[in-house]
Write a protein that holds these residues in place. Sequence first.
Motif, PDB file in Angstrom:
ATOM      1  N   TRP A   1      36.660  39.992  50.729  1.00 16.11           N
ATOM      2  CA  TRP A   1      36.075  39.908  49.391  1.00 16.11           C
ATOM      3  C   TRP A   1      37.197  40.111  48.379  1.00 16.11           C
ATOM      4  O   TRP A   1      38.071  40.978  48.566  1.00 16.11           O
ATOM      5  N   ILE A   2      37.154  39.343  47.301  1.00 17.15           N
ATOM      6  CA  ILE A   2      38.080  39.519  46.183  1.00 17.15           C
ATOM      7  C   ILE A   2      37.286  40.045  44.998  1.00 17.15           C
ATOM      8  O   ILE A   2      36.250  39.475  44.643  1.00 17.15           O
ATOM      9  N   MET A   3      37.761  41.111  44.389  1.00 17.87           N
ATOM     10  CA  MET A   3      37.078  41.644  43.212  1.00 17.87           C
ATOM     11  C   MET A   3      38.095  41.837  42.087  1.00 17.87           C
ATOM     12  O   MET A   3      39.215  42.278  42.294  1.00 17.87           O
ATOM     13  N   THR A   4      37.691  41.438  40.904  1.00 18.07           N
ATOM     14  CA  THR A   4      38.480  41.658  39.702  1.00 18.07           C
ATOM     15  C   THR A   4      37.527  41.625  38.513  1.00 18.07           C
ATOM     16  O   THR A   4      36.313  41.480  38.688  1.00 18.07           O
ATOM     17  N   HIS A   5      38.032  41.774  37.321  1.00 20.07           N
ATOM     18  CA  HIS A   5      37.143  41.959  36.171  1.00 20.07           C
ATOM     19  C   HIS A   5      36.824  40.655  35.447  1.00 20.07           C
ATOM     20  O   HIS A   5      35.657  40.310  35.250  1.00 20.07           O
ATOM     21  N   ILE A   6      37.836  39.894  35.040  1.00 18.62           N
ATOM     22  CA  ILE A   6      37.642  38.782  34.115  1.00 18.62           C
ATOM     23  C   ILE A   6      37.465  37.467  34.862  1.00 18.62           C
ATOM     24  O   ILE A   6      38.352  37.054  35.607  1.00 18.62           O
ATOM     25  N   PRO A   7      36.344  36.764  34.673  1.00 19.58           N
ATOM     26  CA  PRO A   7      36.242  35.392  35.181  1.00 19.58           C
ATOM     27  C   PRO A   7      37.249  34.509  34.438  1.00 19.58           C
ATOM     28  O   PRO A   7      37.288  34.535  33.205  1.00 19.58           O
ATOM     29  N   PRO A   8      38.064  33.743  35.143  1.00 16.11           N
ATOM     30  CA  PRO A   8      39.152  33.017  34.473  1.00 16.11           C
ATOM     31  C   PRO A   8      38.710  32.144  33.311  1.00 16.11           C
ATOM     32  O   PRO A   8      39.414  32.051  32.302  1.00 16.11           O
ATOM     33  N   ILE A   9      37.555  31.478  33.401  1.00 17.69           N
ATOM     34  CA  ILE A   9      37.186  30.539  32.331  1.00 17.69           C
ATOM     35  C   ILE A   9      36.774  31.249  31.051  1.00 17.69           C
ATOM     36  O   ILE A   9      36.708  30.623  29.991  1.00 17.69           O
ATOM     37  N   VAL A  10      36.498  32.541  31.125  1.00 18.17           N
ATOM     38  CA  VAL A  10      36.018  33.250  29.938  1.00 18.17           C
ATOM     39  C   VAL A  10      37.178  33.687  29.055  1.00 18.17           C
ATOM     40  O   VAL A  10      37.219  33.385  27.864  1.00 18.17           O
ATOM     41  N   ASP A  11      38.153  34.375  29.632  1.00 16.13           N
ATOM     42  CA  ASP A  11      39.260  34.906  28.843  1.00 16.13           C
ATOM     43  C   ASP A  11      40.587  34.804  29.577  1.00 16.13           C
ATOM     44  O   ASP A  11      41.522  35.539  29.256  1.00 16.13           O
TER      45      ASP A  11
ATOM     46  N   ILE B   1      33.242  24.279  47.139  1.00 14.43           N
ATOM     47  CA  ILE B   1      34.219  25.074  47.888  1.00 14.43           C
ATOM     48  C   ILE B   1      33.716  26.493  48.102  1.00 14.43           C
ATOM     49  O   ILE B   1      33.674  27.002  49.224  1.00 14.43           O
ATOM     50  N   ASN B   2      33.365  27.152  47.020  1.00 15.99           N
ATOM     51  CA  ASN B   2      32.930  28.549  47.067  1.00 15.99           C
ATOM     52  C   ASN B   2      32.305  28.866  45.714  1.00 15.99           C
ATOM     53  O   ASN B   2      32.159  27.969  44.875  1.00 15.99           O
ATOM     54  N   HIS B   3      31.962  30.103  45.501  1.00 18.48           N
ATOM     55  CA  HIS B   3      31.437  30.510  44.200  1.00 18.48           C
ATOM     56  C   HIS B   3      31.797  31.963  43.958  1.00 18.48           C
ATOM     57  O   HIS B   3      32.236  32.667  44.877  1.00 18.48           O
ATOM     58  N   ALA B   4      31.633  32.401  42.727  1.00 18.25           N
ATOM     59  CA  ALA B   4      31.888  33.784  42.358  1.00 18.25           C
ATOM     60  C   ALA B   4      30.641  34.385  41.716  1.00 18.25           C
ATOM     61  O   ALA B   4      29.935  33.713  40.966  1.00 18.25           O
ATOM     62  N   TRP B   5      30.398  35.661  42.021  1.00 14.71           N
ATOM     63  CA  TRP B   5      29.326  36.425  41.385  1.00 14.71           C
ATOM     64  C   TRP B   5      29.876  37.105  40.138  1.00 14.71           C
ATOM     65  O   TRP B   5      30.942  37.713  40.171  1.00 14.71           O
ATOM     66  N   ILE B   6      29.142  37.030  39.036  1.00 14.44           N
ATOM     67  CA  ILE B   6      29.499  37.749  37.811  1.00 14.44           C
ATOM     68  C   ILE B   6      28.387  38.747  37.545  1.00 14.44           C
ATOM     69  O   ILE B   6      27.235  38.366  37.309  1.00 14.44           O
ATOM     70  N   SER B   7      28.736  40.020  37.589  1.00 20.13           N
ATOM     71  CA  SER B   7      27.707  41.059  37.514  1.00 20.13           C
ATOM     72  C   SER B   7      27.299  41.370  36.078  1.00 20.13           C
ATOM     73  O   SER B   7      28.109  41.340  35.151  1.00 20.13           O
ATOM     74  N   GLN B   8      26.034  41.692  35.929  1.00 29.00           N
ATOM     75  CA  GLN B   8      25.522  42.191  34.659  1.00 29.00           C
ATOM     76  C   GLN B   8      26.102  43.575  34.356  1.00 29.00           C
ATOM     77  O   GLN B   8      26.738  44.185  35.204  1.00 29.00           O
TER      78      GLN B   8
ATOM     79  N   SER C   1      28.826  47.424  36.949  1.00 35.43           N
ATOM     80  CA  SER C   1      29.941  46.959  36.130  1.00 35.43           C
ATOM     81  C   SER C   1      29.758  47.348  34.672  1.00 35.43           C
ATOM     82  O   SER C   1      28.638  47.601  34.213  1.00 35.43           O
ATOM     83  N   ASP C   2      30.871  47.414  33.965  1.00 35.87           N
ATOM     84  CA  ASP C   2      30.910  47.505  32.495  1.00 35.87           C
ATOM     85  C   ASP C   2      30.052  48.636  31.939  1.00 35.87           C
ATOM     86  O   ASP C   2      29.052  48.412  31.272  1.00 35.87           O
ATOM     87  N   PHE C   3      30.500  49.866  32.198  1.00 36.13           N
ATOM     88  CA  PHE C   3      29.842  51.024  31.582  1.00 36.13           C
ATOM     89  C   PHE C   3      30.095  51.041  30.075  1.00 36.13           C
ATOM     90  O   PHE C   3      29.191  51.269  29.283  1.00 36.13           O
TER      91      PHE C   3
ATOM     92  N   VAL D   1      33.580  36.511  46.067  1.00 30.45           N
ATOM     93  CA  VAL D   1      34.410  36.748  44.893  1.00 30.45           C
ATOM     94  C   VAL D   1      33.507  37.382  43.845  1.00 30.45           C
ATOM     95  O   VAL D   1      32.401  36.882  43.584  1.00 30.45           O
ATOM     96  N   PHE D   2      33.968  38.480  43.203  1.00 29.18           N
ATOM     97  CA  PHE D   2      33.096  39.262  42.327  1.00 29.18           C
ATOM     98  C   PHE D   2      33.822  39.601  41.025  1.00 29.18           C
ATOM     99  O   PHE D   2      34.955  40.090  41.035  1.00 29.18           O
ATOM    100  N   PHE D   3      33.132  39.343  39.904  1.00 28.57           N
ATOM    101  CA  PHE D   3      33.653  39.613  38.571  1.00 28.57           C
ATOM    102  C   PHE D   3      32.688  40.517  37.795  1.00 28.57           C
ATOM    103  O   PHE D   3      31.552  40.753  38.200  1.00 28.57           O
TER     104      PHE D   3
END
Length: 645
Positions: A445-455, A505-512, A182-184, A479-481
């Motif tokens: 699997w759901i993948m997107t960029h922005i975790p909702p609580i951040v921005d 319920i579930n959790h989301a991974w936020i990648s470095q 993520s995030d080049f 779920v992957f951010f």
Amino acid sequence: MILSRVITLGAIAATGAAFSQDYKADANEAFNELVPSNNQTAIDQLIHELREVSINDSRCQACLNRLEVGKKWAQENPGVIPVAWPQWCVRYKAGSPDSCTRNFARTTVERNAEGSNFVDMLTLIDPHGYDGQLYCQYLEEDSCPKPPTPNSSLSHLWPPKQPKHHVAPEPGNETFNVLHISDFHVELDYTVGAESNCSATMCCTPHSQGKGGGGYLYKGHWNSFYKDAHYENEFTYVKGAYYNVFQNSSISAPAPTFGHYHCDAPEILVNSSINSVVDYGKKHNLSFEFAMFTGDLIDHDEQAWMNFDKSLASEEAGFRDLKSRLGDMPVYSTLGNHDSYPYGEIAQEGHGFSNKYTWNNDLMAEMWKDYGWINETTSQFVRTHYTGFAVDTKVGLRIVSLNSNCYYRKNHYAFWNATDPDGFGMWSFLISELVDAESKGQRVWIMTHIPPIVDGLPLPSKIFYEIIERFSPYTIAGVFFGHTHLDQFNILYAGNNTKTIENVINHAWISQAVTPWFNNNPSWRWYEIDKETFSVMNAYNYYAKLNETFDNEGKEPEWLFEYSCRDGYGIDWPKTSPLNGTYWHLVSEKIRDSVEYRQIYENYATRFSPYVPDCSQNGKCLSDYCTLSSFQVDDYDNCVSQLHT
């Protein structure tokens, strides 16, 4: 120009990929639809009206008043706004000259300003309703309090949850592997020897200016200055000749070869990261079924230095580098908030403004298809759906990729009709995919960029939460951010967000991130995935100590194993159980209750960079628990506010 780019382009050309459409011409035509006015009488009149409605009122009311004035002008004479509004902003000190231009001047392919988007927003916004309150909270520096989130739902779009849908399927005995990068934020104008100790947001560029004081801070210590370093055939590293950067007395901290913590990633660091993935696989006889890239190819440079050409070139370079090194491995991608021109913007279909962004949809559709990552049918969907898509992988897993700019709080188009729970149609698309998958017993699997609580904005985060709650744990396996640049996670709880183990319920991974900006070591990870359920059984994290490349005479970064998520926090967890939301709940409780575990978390989050915060200091790291245990914006805000009561 970085020579690795030339080599990589040659490798890609051999695959037959060629992008012939003149995307710039399409974008230029769309941006030129707003013609700036030269009617000085009208310009002066709008400046006067903005001044009049901004005095003798609270900050909130003044902001709402300006939106009302702006709406009238946007509907009657829109070309006046991008001329008059920046002048009012500067004259009455509503912002710095740079911010006034960035926020309100007309957008062109040469200037990444947001004034044209601002005018589009004014055309349809409800100035004194929820729209205006939301805008003044998030885009006018908290001018208005955050308004209560509408009690909206999309539950009418899904069938009732059956008893079997409350139970996650049990893992089997076989696994496969998935790569997550993520995030080049590739900094195409990264310049070895440029100022890394600069006064701006982004350093290491030809226009970076020092903070003052001069003098060589690191002369006699730093020695990795190889301007022509590059990768050649078979991706072998060629260092080239030493470049004497200590000839320029105005530079205090020259930018080293492979990057710096105050700068985005030079392309040679991006290539090094991808090379390390392939080299690791060869060394350990390990293959990846596919890769995920969760967004942000374009760098963080100030908008004054960004233009359409640089944005397009950055997107092409990032995906080209992935293809050139990963070969036939499918890469499923999503776009980040930086992967747009202008920054962070995308318009809903059906309101007359979406043509400004079709160039990006077309580019991604063509590139991803030509690289063999998606087929023609999916490519056509990408062209018409904000670059979002769904794909059934060869292993049977369905991946749904979403464009998080649809709920990004800096996207002007998200602020009109903001009470609509699905103004972009993205959530109904996601729901339809989940309903279909559930009916077939297929995991997603759901993948997107922005975790909702951040921005993210509050209402979309609530809808996203409800969707995940409805389709977990039976259908949604992951779920992957990206976006935060930190190694993090978010947990979703039921029961009015009561954070107990029974309510997980579930959790989301936020990648470095690969980029070291800001103050992090570059990193990537891979997942060990159960073949039957597609649950994550373990995640392995790798990083490079960037500061060790500053004085290593131009050698490549050494990519090291950092930790495995199953072992890194010392949780007693069954080997046969996936790393699900319950596992991460146990981790979050340790982080909540222990300075020691908050420090472990921060070490991992920043990958042991020299700038890891010291959690033993009073008040440091306390909000980490709110980040990890929240998914909705309102829940996160409430959690943080309780820390200060």
